[in-house]
Design a protein around this motif. Sequence first.
Motif, PDB file in Angstrom:
ATOM      1  N   MET A   1      33.079  48.099  56.894  1.00  0.00           N
ATOM      2  CA  MET A   1      33.547  48.542  55.591  1.00  0.00           C
ATOM      3  C   MET A   1      35.057  48.380  55.461  1.00  0.00           C
ATOM      4  N   GLY A   2      35.750  48.079  56.568  1.00  0.00           N
ATOM      5  CA  GLY A   2      37.195  48.008  56.528  1.00  0.00           C
ATOM      6  C   GLY A   2      37.738  46.701  56.005  1.00  0.00           C
ATOM      7  N   PHE A   3      37.110  46.131  54.993  1.00  0.00           N
ATOM      8  CA  PHE A   3      37.608  44.913  54.363  1.00  0.00           C
ATOM      9  C   PHE A   3      37.084  44.872  52.937  1.00  0.00           C
ATOM     10  N   PHE A   4      37.434  43.810  52.192  1.00  0.00           N
ATOM     11  CA  PHE A   4      37.139  43.772  50.759  1.00  0.00           C
ATOM     12  C   PHE A   4      35.635  43.841  50.491  1.00  0.00           C
ATOM     13  N   ILE A   5      34.867  42.949  51.112  1.00  0.00           N
ATOM     14  CA  ILE A   5      33.422  42.918  50.878  1.00  0.00           C
ATOM     15  C   ILE A   5      32.768  44.209  51.369  1.00  0.00           C
ATOM     16  N   GLY A   6      33.263  44.758  52.483  1.00  0.00           N
ATOM     17  CA  GLY A   6      32.672  45.984  53.018  1.00  0.00           C
ATOM     18  C   GLY A   6      32.776  47.146  52.057  1.00  0.00           C
ATOM     19  N   HIS A   7      33.938  47.302  51.413  1.00  0.00           N
ATOM     20  CA  HIS A   7      34.096  48.375  50.442  1.00  0.00           C
ATOM     21  C   HIS A   7      33.192  48.154  49.223  1.00  0.00           C
ATOM     22  N   LYS A   8      33.047  46.908  48.808  1.00  0.00           N
ATOM     23  CA  LYS A   8      32.208  46.636  47.646  1.00  0.00           C
ATOM     24  C   LYS A   8      30.730  46.855  47.960  1.00  0.00           C
ATOM     25  N   VAL A   9      30.296  46.487  49.162  1.00  0.00           N
ATOM     26  CA  VAL A   9      28.890  46.706  49.540  1.00  0.00           C
ATOM     27  C   VAL A   9      28.590  48.193  49.637  1.00  0.00           C
ATOM     28  N   THR A  10      29.520  48.950  50.253  1.00  0.00           N
ATOM     29  CA  THR A  10      29.332  50.404  50.333  1.00  0.00           C
ATOM     30  C   THR A  10      29.294  51.023  48.943  1.00  0.00           C
ATOM     31  N   GLY A  11      30.214  50.602  48.079  1.00  0.00           N
ATOM     32  CA  GLY A  11      30.209  51.105  46.712  1.00  0.00           C
ATOM     33  C   GLY A  11      28.941  50.748  45.972  1.00  0.00           C
ATOM     34  N   LEU A  12      28.415  49.541  46.234  1.00  0.00           N
ATOM     35  CA  LEU A  12      27.173  49.125  45.584  1.00  0.00           C
ATOM     36  C   LEU A  12      26.009  50.017  46.001  1.00  0.00           C
ATOM     37  N   SER A  13      25.979  50.436  47.259  1.00  0.00           N
ATOM     38  CA  SER A  13      24.910  51.323  47.725  1.00  0.00           C
ATOM     39  C   SER A  13      24.924  52.643  46.955  1.00  0.00           C
ATOM     40  N   PHE A  14      26.113  53.223  46.771  1.00  0.00           N
ATOM     41  CA  PHE A  14      26.219  54.463  46.006  1.00  0.00           C
ATOM     42  C   PHE A  14      25.867  54.229  44.534  1.00  0.00           C
ATOM     43  N   LEU A  15      26.256  53.089  43.999  1.00  0.00           N
ATOM     44  CA  LEU A  15      25.959  52.805  42.593  1.00  0.00           C
ATOM     45  C   LEU A  15      24.462  52.657  42.354  1.00  0.00           C
ATOM     46  N   VAL A  16      23.765  51.989  43.264  1.00  0.00           N
ATOM     47  CA  VAL A  16      22.318  51.804  43.102  1.00  0.00           C
ATOM     48  C   VAL A  16      21.611  53.151  43.044  1.00  0.00           C
ATOM     49  N   TYR A  17      21.966  54.047  43.960  1.00  0.00           N
ATOM     50  CA  TYR A  17      21.335  55.368  43.950  1.00  0.00           C
ATOM     51  C   TYR A  17      21.753  56.170  42.728  1.00  0.00           C
ATOM     52  N   GLY A  18      23.024  56.067  42.348  1.00  0.00           N
ATOM     53  CA  GLY A  18      23.466  56.790  41.164  1.00  0.00           C
ATOM     54  C   GLY A  18      22.769  56.320  39.903  1.00  0.00           C
ATOM     55  N   PHE A  19      22.607  55.005  39.743  1.00  0.00           N
ATOM     56  CA  PHE A  19      21.911  54.468  38.564  1.00  0.00           C
ATOM     57  C   PHE A  19      20.434  54.866  38.579  1.00  0.00           C
ATOM     58  N   ALA A  20      19.823  54.866  39.766  1.00  0.00           N
ATOM     59  CA  ALA A  20      18.418  55.279  39.859  1.00  0.00           C
ATOM     60  C   ALA A  20      18.264  56.745  39.465  1.00  0.00           C
ATOM     61  N   TRP A  21      19.177  57.597  39.914  1.00  0.00           N
ATOM     62  CA  TRP A  21      19.115  59.016  39.537  1.00  0.00           C
ATOM     63  C   TRP A  21      19.397  59.216  38.056  1.00  0.00           C
ATOM     64  N   ALA A  22      20.227  58.355  37.480  1.00  0.00           N
ATOM     65  CA  ALA A  22      20.527  58.466  36.049  1.00  0.00           C
ATOM     66  C   ALA A  22      19.285  58.257  35.202  1.00  0.00           C
ATOM     67  N   ILE A  23      18.296  57.561  35.741  1.00  0.00           N
ATOM     68  CA  ILE A  23      17.024  57.361  35.045  1.00  0.00           C
ATOM     69  C   ILE A  23      15.999  58.407  35.481  1.00  0.00           C
ATOM     70  N   LYS A  24      15.970  58.687  36.774  1.00  0.00           N
ATOM     71  CA  LYS A  24      14.952  59.576  37.329  1.00  0.00           C
ATOM     72  C   LYS A  24      15.052  60.999  36.780  1.00  0.00           C
ATOM     73  N   HIS A  25      16.219  61.598  36.854  1.00  0.00           N
ATOM     74  CA  HIS A  25      16.345  63.012  36.504  1.00  0.00           C
ATOM     75  C   HIS A  25      16.117  63.280  35.013  1.00  0.00           C
ATOM     76  N   PRO A  26      16.691  62.508  34.082  1.00  0.00           N
ATOM     77  CA  PRO A  26      16.342  62.736  32.668  1.00  0.00           C
ATOM     78  C   PRO A  26      14.867  62.480  32.376  1.00  0.00           C
ATOM     79  N   LEU A  27      14.288  61.486  33.060  1.00  0.00           N
ATOM     80  CA  LEU A  27      12.872  61.190  32.834  1.00  0.00           C
ATOM     81  C   LEU A  27      12.002  62.363  33.259  1.00  0.00           C
ATOM     82  N   ARG A  28      12.323  62.975  34.388  1.00  0.00           N
ATOM     83  CA  ARG A  28      11.545  64.137  34.836  1.00  0.00           C
ATOM     84  C   ARG A  28      11.745  65.321  33.897  1.00  0.00           C
ATOM     85  N   PHE A  29      12.986  65.571  33.485  1.00  0.00           N
ATOM     86  CA  PHE A  29      13.281  66.719  32.629  1.00  0.00           C
ATOM     87  C   PHE A  29      12.645  66.570  31.250  1.00  0.00           C
ATOM     88  N   LEU A  30      12.815  65.386  30.635  1.00  0.00           N
ATOM     89  CA  LEU A  30      12.286  65.172  29.295  1.00  0.00           C
ATOM     90  C   LEU A  30      10.779  64.953  29.300  1.00  0.00           C
TER      91      LEU A  30
END
Length: 279
Positions: A1-30
């Motif tokens: 992670m200590g380089f340009f691509i490493g930071h972007k890949v790590t950030g992408l992992s968090f983004l994928v889960y965040g986007f999935a939760w952005a759909i999952k939680h409202p879908l369950r609630f509504l």
Amino acid sequence: MGFFIGHKVTGLSFLVYGFAWAIKHPLRFLGQKSNYSLQIEKFMHWFELVEWGGMAIVGFLGAVLEQCVPGGPFFNLYNETTHQWAALNVWQHSTMYMFFAMAGVVGFLTRCKFQIPVGLDHFMFSLALFNESMLIYTHANRMSALDKYSHHILLIPICSGAVCSLFEVWHRNNPILELFRTSMFITQGTWFWQLAFILFGPSRWDQSDPEIYVFTTLCYSWHYGSVMIFLAFTYGIIYWVLWMLNRRRGNGGEAMEIQKFNQADTKTYTALLNGSDEE
């Protein structure tokens, strides 16, 4: 992670889960009061198996790949020849990934109906985030002033997500906590991308400019504001889709009831006519 691509890949992992939760939680609630509540609950069960199982796999692969990249320690912690530690920054990244892998294993086993205490999945996830914050803090202390400051800003979404997940141990499926955790996770992902450009971008930021710290703080605020707008937009889309589906199913149900009533009324009228003919 200590380089340009490493930071972007790590950030992408968090983004994928965040986007999935952005759909999952409202879908369950509504979806709780919709005509598709049963189907949504079944979908959520399988979704969470993939969610936590994927976290375990990605965390394990991340820990191993960090060790095996060119220049990595290859699981050697201490160099006996030079009498120096071997790439402790890489060991920090691998440790961070392993904590998320352990949280993923616990979450997956919980969804497989194993005898695991309720809330242990969120507790382990909170520990993984707290551990990440500790590693990020010590990692940043060896950097220059601007790099240290931008990494310390990263502690805001990490620690906030950790505290939020800890509350979810006792308050499961709380829509407010889920919304806040999702926003912190997406912001963490976008800020990892921002760090990649600050640390390794083609045009490094001028650290001699005293106003650069003010701009960095503004930049984080814009990140989080954009995330909140995105979550509001996603919530609105899911609300509209469920409303349209409920309306379509409702109209279809009314039409079927009217058709059944007309058929019953026709049969009753025919029986009355037949009865009068027999008289």
